[in-house]
Write an enzyme that holds these catalytic residues in place. Structure first.
Site, PDB file in Angstrom:
ATOM      1  CD  GLU A 117     -22.168 -15.496  44.633  1.00 22.09           C
ATOM      2  OE1 GLU A 117     -23.078 -14.976  43.980  1.00 22.09           O
ATOM      3  OE2 GLU A 117     -21.536 -14.900  45.521  1.00 22.09           O
ATOM      4  CG  ASN A 151     -15.602 -18.355  45.497  1.00 21.43           C
ATOM      5  OD1 ASN A 151     -15.003 -18.760  46.505  1.00 21.43           O
ATOM      6  ND2 ASN A 151     -16.043 -17.105  45.376  1.00 21.43           N
ATOM      7  CG  HIS A 181     -19.257 -12.651  52.229  1.00 16.84           C
ATOM      8  ND1 HIS A 181     -18.367 -11.594  52.300  1.00 16.84           N
ATOM      9  CD2 HIS A 181     -19.146 -13.151  50.984  1.00 16.84           C
ATOM     10  CE1 HIS A 181     -17.754 -11.470  51.128  1.00 16.84           C
ATOM     11  NE2 HIS A 181     -18.197 -12.399  50.312  1.00 16.84           N
ATOM     12  CD  GLU A 197     -16.061 -13.745  47.687  1.00 17.14           C
ATOM     13  OE1 GLU A 197     -17.009 -13.029  48.050  1.00 17.14           O
ATOM     14  OE2 GLU A 197     -16.010 -14.303  46.570  1.00 17.14           O
ATOM     15  CG  ASP A 244     -17.059  -9.638  54.636  1.00 18.35           C
ATOM     16  OD1 ASP A 244     -17.856 -10.596  54.764  1.00 18.35           O
ATOM     17  OD2 ASP A 244     -17.089  -8.853  53.671  1.00 18.35           O
TER      18      ASP A 244
HETATM   19  C1  XIL Z   1     -18.694  -7.630  45.488  1.00 15.96           C
HETATM   20  C2  XIL Z   1     -17.726  -6.468  45.494  1.00 15.96           C
HETATM   21  O1  XIL Z   1     -17.098  -6.413  46.734  1.00 15.96           O
HETATM   22  C3  XIL Z   1     -18.449  -5.172  45.238  1.00 15.96           C
HETATM   23  O2  XIL Z   1     -17.523  -4.118  45.074  1.00 15.96           O
HETATM   24  C4  XIL Z   1     -19.288  -5.292  43.966  1.00 15.96           C
HETATM   25  O3  XIL Z   1     -20.046  -4.140  43.804  1.00 15.96           O
HETATM   26  C5  XIL Z   1     -20.192  -6.509  44.052  1.00 15.96           C
HETATM   27  O4  XIL Z   1     -19.429  -7.652  44.293  1.00 15.96           O
HETATM   28  N1  XIL Z   1     -19.472 -12.530  46.641  1.00 15.96           N
HETATM   29  C6  XIL Z   1     -18.557 -12.468  45.639  1.00 15.96           C
HETATM   30  C7  XIL Z   1     -17.880 -11.185  45.349  1.00 15.96           C
HETATM   31  O5  XIL Z   1     -18.187 -13.507  45.084  1.00 15.96           O
HETATM   32  O6  XIL Z   1     -17.523 -11.077  44.006  1.00 15.96           O
HETATM   33  C8  XIL Z   1     -18.729 -10.007  45.745  1.00 15.96           C
HETATM   34  O7  XIL Z   1     -17.966  -8.811  45.569  1.00 15.96           O
HETATM   35  C9  XIL Z   1     -19.186 -10.163  47.162  1.00 15.96           C
HETATM   36  C10 XIL Z   1     -20.015 -11.418  47.329  1.00 15.96           C
END
Ligand code: XIL
Length: 606
Positions: A155, A197, A233, A270, A272
Site C-alpha cells: 500500500e 501489494n 477487497h 486478499e 473477500d
Molecule cells: C488486516 C487483518 O486482517 C486484521 O486482522 C488486522 O487487524 C489489520 O489488518 N489489507 C492488508 C491486510 O494488506 O494486511 C489487512 O489485514 C487488510 C487490508
C-alpha cells in the site's frame, strides 16, 4: 509466455519434496482442482485459528498457499527494536510445510502495524535505511528458502492513486525506500519472489495506473521485483460489467495483462466480497458470481499465478470487526460460520473443474443464476413446464414470468400467433372489483426487434374516454405493464430505463395514435392495438428492444424487473386495482420499481 508454467513447475517440485501429499478424496477439493489448473489457491491465517480443529482441517484440505494475516507485520515480528518475535509466524510456516502449502509472506514494509518504536521514531535517512535493512534482512533471512513469496511493500500508493503515500519510511528515506526494500529482500533470499501489494488497484483507474507506473519504474531500474498483489477487497456486484463494476472482468484482465507485459506475475492476494445489510439468498448468489469472475479472469490470464482469500470462514473475517466495516453481518468468504462451503465455494470449485475438463460440479442453470447481473433469480425455483407444448416454463405466480423468444408476433389484435405462450391470470390486488367481474390474462414474448405484450381483460362494462388520457388514464379501464431495464432489480425509485406503461381501453377508438401514460412511458416508443371482445377488451402492444434509453438483448434466463396491473372502472372513477407481483400490496409500483417481479427471457431455440 511460460511464466505461469515455470512458476508452477518450480512450486510443484517444492510441494513434492515436502512431506506426504494429501490423499485423493471422493469429491475434489479446491487445492486439487487448482493444481490441475496450474494455479495456487491460498488463504490468510491467524495463528490462533490453528487452535480450532475444524479450521485446521478445512485449511489443509482446501488450500495450498498460506498468508500470515498479521504475524509477519512489523508490529508483531519486531515489537522492540532488534528484538524479533518469530514464534507466531514460525508456527504458521511449520503448519504450511506440514500441509504442503506455499507461504506467501505478508508484509515487510507497511505504514500500518508499525511498532511504536518505529512509528514514533525520528530518524535520519541513513539511520532509517539501516533500520529498514536490518528488519528486512533479519526477517527474510530467518525464513530463507521457506517463505517463497514476500509482499515487500504494501500500500505505498496514496488511497486515491495520486502518487506515493506519505509514510514514515518515505519521510525518513525518500521515494527510493521502495527500491531499497526490494534490494534488501533480494540480498537476504535471492530465490524468494518479491511482490508489491495494494488495494483498489484491481481494475483500470487512477490507482491501478499509479501502481502500474510505480512497478514499471522498478522494473526499468532493475529493482528485483517479481510480481504485483491485487488485494481484491471488493463489494458484491463490483465484478458485474453491466453495472459498470470497478472489477469487471475486462478491466481486471486488462490490468493483469499490462502488468504481465512488464514481466511480472500477478496474484489475487486478499479477496473477500463484502455487502450491506443482510446476507440474503440474492447476495449469496451474487457473491458467488463475484468470486467466480475473479477466479476466471485469473485462470485466463497468463500472469496470474495465485488466488488468495482473506480468511477461511466468515466467522473470523476482519470485516466482522467494526473497526474495518460497518456491517456486522458481513460474510465475505468461501466458508460460512460453521465451515460449510457457500455458493461462492462451489462457484469457484465448479469453474476449476470445468476449466480442467472435468465433470462440472454445478448445473448450467445454477451457474446462470450466480452469473446473472442481479442474482435476483435466486429465489425462483427450477423452471418447469406443465404443458410440453408451451414455449416457456410456467410462471412463478406473482414472482417471475418466463417470456419466450424469438417468437413471431404481429401486432394485429389477433391471438393466433400467441399460441403456446404462457398465460397468467391476474385476479388479485389491493382493490378487488365489487361484483367480481373484472380480471385479466397476460402474456409476453419477444422477437429479434420487439417485446410484445398481450392483455385479455374480462370486464362486463367498459368505461373509457371520460378522463384526460395524458394525466388521468388510470382512473378508467386500463392495462399497465412495467419494465425495469436498468439491471438493478432493487432500484427503489424511477430512473431512465424504468417505465410504467399505462394502456387505456380508450385505444379502442384511437387506432392511429396510441394513447398511453405513466412514468417514463414516452421513452418506450410503444405501439398499441386494442380490440373489443365478447367478454371485455384485448390490448396488444409492442416496444422496441432498442430505444434511446435501453438495449434489451434477450438472453436465456436474463431477468428484467416486470410488473402488470389492471385498473377497472364501473362508473366514474377507478374502483378496481389488480396487481400481478406479490411484492406490491399497496399499489406503489408507479413510484417504486423494487416492488416489481421479474420477466425472465427463455430462449426457445436453446
Ligand atoms: C488486516 C487483518 O486482517 C486484521 O486482522 C488486522 O487487524 C489489520 O489488518 N489489507 C492488508 C491486510 O494488506 O494486511 C489487512 O489485514 C487488510 C487490508
Amino acid at each position: 509466455m511460460f511464466l505461469k508454467q515455470m512458476f508452477w513447475i518450480v512450486g510443484v517440485l517444492v510441494l513434492l519434496l515436502g512431506t506426504g501429499r494429501s490423499t485423493a478424496q471422493d469429491t475434489p477439493t479446491l487445492r486439487e482442482l487448482a493444481e490441475q489448473n496450474n494455479i495456487y489457491i491460498g488463504t490468510a491465517v491467524y495463528t490462533y485459528h490453528l487452535d480450532d480443529p475444524v479450521h485446521v482441517e478445512t485449511l489443509g484440505r482446501e488450500f495450498n498457499m498460506l498468508t500470515p494475516e498479521n504475524e509477519a507485520k512489523a508490529c508483531v515480528i519486531q515489537p522492540e527494536q532488534g528484538k524479533f518475535n518469530f514464534e507466531p509466524f514460525d508456527e504458521l510456516v511449520a503448519f504450511a510445510e506440514d500441509h504442503d502449502m506455499v507461504v506467501h509472506g505478508h508484509t515487510l514494509v507497511w505504514h500500518q502495524c508499525m511498532p511504536d518504536w518505529l512509528q514514533n521514531g525520528d530518524f535520519s535517512r541513513e539511520e532509517a535505511i539501516q533500520i529498514l535493512k536490518d528488519h528486512i534482512s533479519t526477517v527474510v533471512g530467518h525464513y530463507k528458502g521457506r517463505v517463497k513469496i514476500w509482499d515487500v511493500v504494501n500500500e505505498a500508493i496514496a488511497g486515491s492513486g495520486t502518487g506515493l503515500r506519505e509514510t514514515p519510511w518515505q519521510r525518513w528515506i525518500g521515494d527510493d525506500y521502495l527500491d531499497l526494500a526490494f534490494q534488501f529482500a533480494h540480498e537476504a533470499d535471492p530465490d524468494a519472489l518479491l511482490f508489491y501489494n495494494d488495494y483498489g488497484a484491481e481494475g483500470i483507474g487512477a490507482k491501478s495506473d499509479a501502481v502500474y507506473e510505480l512497478v514499471k519504474g522498478l522494473v526499468e531500474r532493475d529493482v528485483p521485483i517479481n510480481g504485483v498483489g491485487l488485494q481484491m477487497h471488493i463489494t458484491v456486484k463490483d465484478t458485474v460489467s453491466e453495472l459498470g463494476g470497478r472489477v469487471a472482468p475486462e478491466k481486471l484482465r486488462q490490468n493483469i495483462e499490462r502488468l504481465g507485459e512488464l514481466g511480472l506475475q500477478v496474484q489475487i492476494t486478499e479477496m473477500d466480497v463484502a455487502f450491506l445489510g443482510q446476507f440474503t439468498e440474492e447476495i449469496r448468489q451474487q457473491q458467488a458470481g463475484d468470486f467466480r469472475r475473479v477466479m476466471e479472469t485469473c485462470l485466463n490470464t497468463e500472469a496470474c499465478t495465485a488466488f488468495i482469500t482473506w480468511g477461511v470462514s466468515d466467522k473470523l473475517s476482519w470485516l466482522r470487526d467494526p473497526q474495518y466495516s460497518d456491517n456486522p453481518n458481513n460474510a465475505p468468504l468461501l466458508f460460512d460460520e460453521s465451515y460449510q462451503p457457500k455458493p461462492a465455494y462451489y462457484a469457484v470449485l465448479d469453474l476449476l473443474a470445468r476449466q480442467a475438463g472435468l465433470e462440472p460440479i454445478l448445473s448450467d442453470d445454477e451457474v446462470a443464476v450466480m452469473m446473472s447481473s442481479t442474482g435476483a433469480a435466486a429465489d425462483i425455483p427450477e423452471p418447469t413446464k406443465s404443458d410440453p407444448a408451451q414455449l416457456a416454463p410456467d410462471s412463478v405466480p406473482g414472482v417471475a414470468y418466463y417470456a419466450p423468444f424469438p417468437v413471431a408476433i404481429t401486432l394485429d389484435g389477433q391471438t393466433d400467433d400467441w399460441a403456446n405462450i404462457p398465460r397468467v391470470t391476474v385476479d388479485s390486488g389491493p382493490v378487488l372489483p365489487a361484483d367480481n367481474d373484472t380480471s385479466m390474462i397476460f402474456a409476453v414474448a419477444a422477437d429479434a426487434k420487439m417485446l410484445y405484450f398481450l392483455a385479455e381483460v374480462q370486464d362486463s362494462k367498459l368505461v373509457y374516454g371520460t378522463h384526460d388520457p395524458a394525466s388521468e388514464w388510470y382512473l378508467e379501464d386500463s392495462v399497465e405493464f412495467y419494465l425495469n431495464t436498468t439491471g438493478d432489480l432493487k432500484l427503489a425509485a424511477y430512473e431512465p430505463g424504468v417505465v410504467q406503461l399505462g394502456l387505456p381501453a380508450a385505444n379502442l377508438t384511437q387506432p392511429e395514435q396510441p394513447l398511453f401514460g405513466g412514468g417514463n412511458s414516452a421513452d418506450a416508443q410503444v405501439s398499441v392495438v386494442a380490440v373489443e371482445t365478447e367478454t371485455g377488451y384485448r390490448v396488444e402492444a409492442s416496444v422496441p428492444l432498442l430505444t434511446k434509453v435501453w438495449l434489451l438483448k434477450p438472453k436465456h434466463l436474463k431477468p428484467l424487473g416486470f410488473q402488470v396491473a389492471l385498473n377497472g372502472s364501473s362508473g366514474t372513477d377507478r374502483d378496481t386495482k389488480l396487481i400481478w407481483s406479490v411484492y406490491d400490496t399497496q399499489d406503489q409500483s408507479w413510484s417504486n420499481p423494487s416492488l416489481f417481479g421479474q420477466l425472465i427471457f427463455w430462449d426457445v431455440k436453446r
